[in-house]
Design a protein around this motif. Structure first.
Motif, PDB file in Angstrom:
ATOM      1  N   UNK A   1      15.646  35.842 -30.212  1.00 18.47           N
ATOM      2  CA  UNK A   1      16.638  35.954 -31.296  1.00 18.47           C
ATOM      3  C   UNK A   1      15.965  36.530 -32.547  1.00 18.47           C
ATOM      4  N   UNK A   2      16.632  37.452 -33.196  1.00 10.67           N
ATOM      5  CA  UNK A   2      16.062  38.067 -34.387  1.00 10.67           C
ATOM      6  C   UNK A   2      16.660  37.506 -35.673  1.00 10.67           C
ATOM      7  N   UNK A   3      17.456  36.446 -35.575  1.00  8.92           N
ATOM      8  CA  UNK A   3      17.993  35.796 -36.768  1.00  8.92           C
ATOM      9  C   UNK A   3      19.221  36.469 -37.337  1.00  8.92           C
ATOM     10  N   UNK A   4      19.671  37.582 -36.742  1.00 14.39           N
ATOM     11  CA  UNK A   4      20.857  38.263 -37.256  1.00 14.39           C
ATOM     12  C   UNK A   4      22.119  37.699 -36.606  1.00 14.39           C
ATOM     13  N   UNK A   5      23.193  37.680 -37.370  1.00 16.50           N
ATOM     14  CA  UNK A   5      24.483  37.185 -36.880  1.00 16.50           C
ATOM     15  C   UNK A   5      25.455  38.351 -36.847  1.00 16.50           C
ATOM     16  N   UNK A   6      26.167  38.480 -35.738  1.00 12.23           N
ATOM     17  CA  UNK A   6      27.108  39.584 -35.610  1.00 12.23           C
ATOM     18  C   UNK A   6      28.316  39.363 -36.513  1.00 12.23           C
ATOM     19  N   UNK A   7      28.907  40.462 -36.947  1.00 12.35           N
ATOM     20  CA  UNK A   7      30.106  40.379 -37.788  1.00 12.35           C
ATOM     21  C   UNK A   7      31.245  39.742 -37.006  1.00 12.35           C
ATOM     22  N   UNK A   8      31.335  40.063 -35.715  1.00 11.81           N
ATOM     23  CA  UNK A   8      32.403  39.479 -34.885  1.00 11.81           C
ATOM     24  C   UNK A   8      32.293  37.963 -34.861  1.00 11.81           C
ATOM     25  N   UNK A   9      31.075  37.470 -34.691  1.00 14.45           N
ATOM     26  CA  UNK A   9      30.898  36.015 -34.652  1.00 14.45           C
ATOM     27  C   UNK A   9      31.231  35.391 -35.995  1.00 14.45           C
ATOM     28  N   UNK A  10      30.827  36.034 -37.059  1.00 10.04           N
ATOM     29  CA  UNK A  10      31.102  35.476 -38.383  1.00 10.04           C
ATOM     30  C   UNK A  10      32.595  35.481 -38.686  1.00 10.04           C
ATOM     31  N   UNK A  11      33.293  36.568 -38.323  1.00 11.57           N
ATOM     32  CA  UNK A  11      34.736  36.619 -38.551  1.00 11.57           C
ATOM     33  C   UNK A  11      35.463  35.588 -37.697  1.00 11.57           C
ATOM     34  N   UNK A  12      35.009  35.432 -36.439  1.00 17.26           N
ATOM     35  CA  UNK A  12      35.632  34.424 -35.569  1.00 17.26           C
ATOM     36  C   UNK A  12      35.459  33.032 -36.154  1.00 17.26           C
ATOM     37  N   UNK A  13      34.262  32.718 -36.597  1.00 15.79           N
ATOM     38  CA  UNK A  13      34.007  31.414 -37.210  1.00 15.79           C
ATOM     39  C   UNK A  13      34.857  31.231 -38.464  1.00 15.79           C
ATOM     40  N   UNK A  14      35.001  32.291 -39.243  1.00 18.27           N
ATOM     41  CA  UNK A  14      35.834  32.210 -40.456  1.00 18.27           C
ATOM     42  C   UNK A  14      37.286  31.932 -40.095  1.00 18.27           C
ATOM     43  N   UNK A  15      37.801  32.608 -39.054  1.00 22.58           N
ATOM     44  CA  UNK A  15      39.173  32.360 -38.617  1.00 22.58           C
ATOM     45  C   UNK A  15      39.350  30.907 -38.185  1.00 22.58           C
ATOM     46  N   UNK A  16      38.395  30.383 -37.402  1.00 23.38           N
ATOM     47  CA  UNK A  16      38.495  29.006 -36.909  1.00 23.38           C
ATOM     48  C   UNK A  16      38.488  28.022 -38.065  1.00 23.38           C
ATOM     49  N   UNK A  17      37.560  28.195 -38.998  1.00 23.42           N
ATOM     50  CA  UNK A  17      37.456  27.270 -40.135  1.00 23.42           C
ATOM     51  C   UNK A  17      38.719  27.334 -40.991  1.00 23.42           C
ATOM     52  N   UNK A  18      39.196  28.558 -41.274  1.00 23.88           N
ATOM     53  CA  UNK A  18      40.373  28.704 -42.138  1.00 23.88           C
ATOM     54  C   UNK A  18      41.608  28.096 -41.482  1.00 23.88           C
TER      55      UNK A  18
END
Length: 461
Positions: A1-18
């Motif tokens: 793992x290089x410590x980077x987070x994909x935009x897709x994963x971040x947007x999905x997490x944002x949708x779930x939290x919201x």
């Protein structure tokens, strides 16, 4: 793992939290509203029974009537399951209590005294009651008061709320999972043009720098990025072509002198010769080395100018003075051809004196070299509101219209027969243009009927 987070994963997490936050907030509002509704319903019943008890107490006239209160209250509570009533007299003595009204008299009395008519939650074993307590007067002489507590079992309310919360949590979990999937799908679809741009840019190589992204088909949010990438590719293509031309020019210009030097040296070493012969060969080689050194120095100056690394040391320069100094330098060559050097006008600019003199000297050298014998070289200086114009005109070898845009290119010569002449390296006009551009000016050329005019525009002081 290089410590980077994909935009897709971040947007999905944002949708779930919201979505989870919104659903939980909505569930909290609904649960609070239902709980308040249950409390209002309970209070309507409790207040009604409290008023009925108040009316019954006001009808009492004697202690005997107080003792007979139990039967009257029993009759009024018929059909009200889960409703409990307790009447407490003096010294915390229980006058009346329904079968399940086992509330602590001290607690009831304290509630009636401190918070009368306010709903309270009382617990008896595993059952919870919502009740109110108050001190009510009787009709007995002296207005003797008693403490009345009315409570209702809220077990069915609690069971409903427990079931509701369980359903809410299950729904929120399912909605979060569904929203996460939909968010992931939406993010993937929304980022599809970005992946397409990545795939398109992967086709760009050193042999395909002319490829450009289709800005018209890109979404509005990515159109500016596509345009920026196209501009970057254009700059890379231009720089790559300049580098290729630079390498080709150097190889082309150095190939012949290096070949001549090698041939002369090999011939000189082929057999013993006298000292004068060796001296002649070395002098010829030295001239060729000097020409190559000038060429390399000029190419280095042009390379620096192209990348904005030439920083002039500015001072106020009187143009007429510089032109007259150059006239004096080329006077002997002009006399040999019968040329007349003339100057009209004057002007001042802020420039690097040596660099500007070199640029003007290159133009004057070309004018003298290519002028027809017994003609003239005219230099006109005119000053405008913001700029100074320097026009150098000569009559002689004209420049074809097809060549006008190329005269400032490196190693370009209008007459190919001069390609290997000793007149220069073919970099004079290119250096002149780089110097003028470094000073924030422009240079142009026009050639009509054998009259060639170079015009320099510079900002004035």
């Amino acid at each position: 793992m290089n410590g980077r987070t994909s935009i897709t994963r971040r947007l999905t997490l944002l949708f779930v939290i919201a979505s989870s936050a919104v659903l939980l907030a909505l569930g909290f509002v609904i649960a609070s509203s239902v709980e308040q509704h249950f409390e209002d319903l309970d209070m309507e019943v409790l207040v009604g029974k409290m008023e009925l008890t108040r009316h019954a107490l006001e009808m009492l006239k004697s202690q005997d009537d107080l003792n007979g209160l139990s039967q009257q209250l029993d009759h009024s509570l018929i059909g009200h399951h889960g409703l409990e009533v307790m009447v407490i007299g003096a010294n915390h003595a229980v006058i009346f209590a329904t079968p399940n009204a086992n509330f602590a008299p001290d607690l009831v009395t304290a509630s009636a005294t401190q918070t009368p008519h306010r709903p309270m939650l009382w617990t008896l074993g595993e059952q919870t009651y919502r009740g109110i307590a108050a001190e009510l007067p009787t009709g007995i002489n002296g207005g003797k008061k008693v403490v009345v507590a009315v409570a209702t079992d809220i077990a069915h309310h609690q069971a409903f709320m427990h079931s509701f919360l369980q359903t809410l949590w299950v729904f929120v979990a399912g909605a979060a999972a569904l929203t996460g999937f939909l968010g992931w799908a939406a993010a993937r679809r929304g980022l599809a043009p970005l992946r397409a741009m990545r795939e398109q840019t992967q086709t760009v190589t050193a042999q395909q720098l002319s490829y450009r992204l289709a800005v018209e088909s890109a979404p509005v949010e990515l159109a500016e990025l596509a345009q920026s990438l196209n501009e970057m590719l254009a700059r890379l293509e231009e720089a790559f072509h300049r580098l290729s031309d630079f390498s080709s020019d150097i190889a082309h210009e150095l190939r012949t002198p290096v070949s001549n030097l090698m041939t002369q040296t090999q011939v000189a070493l082929s057999r013993p010769r006298e000292a004068d012969a060796y001296r002649g060969i070395l002098e010829s080689n030295a001239e060729e080395f000097e020409r190559m050194a000038r060429m390399i120095s000029d190419m280095l100056l042009l390379a620096k100018a192209e990348y904005g690394l030439v920083v002039p040391s500015r001072e106020t320069v009187h143009l007429a003075t510089e032109v007259l100094a150059l006239f004096e330098y080329y006077d002997a060559v002009a006399d040999d051809k019968g040329l007349q050097l003339t100057l009209d006008g004057d002007g001042k600019v802020t420039a690097d004196r040596l660099m500007l003199r070199r640029a003007l000297g290159n133009l004057l050298s070309n004018a003298v070299r290519h002028s027809t014998a017994n003609s003239a070289v005219h230099v006109r200086i005119s000053t405008g509101p913001d700029v100074v114009s320097i026009a150098m005109e000569n009559t002689g070898d004209g420049i074809a219209q097809d060549y006008l845009e190329r005269v400032f290119d490196r190693f370009f010569r209008v007459d190919p027969s001069r390609q290997r002449s000793s007149e220069g390296t073919g970099l004079g006009l290119a250096i002149t243009k780089s110097i003028i551009v470094a000073h924030g000016g422009t240079i142009s050329v026009a050639s009509i009927d054998g009259v060639t005019t170079f015009t320099i525009i510079l900002p004035c002081v």
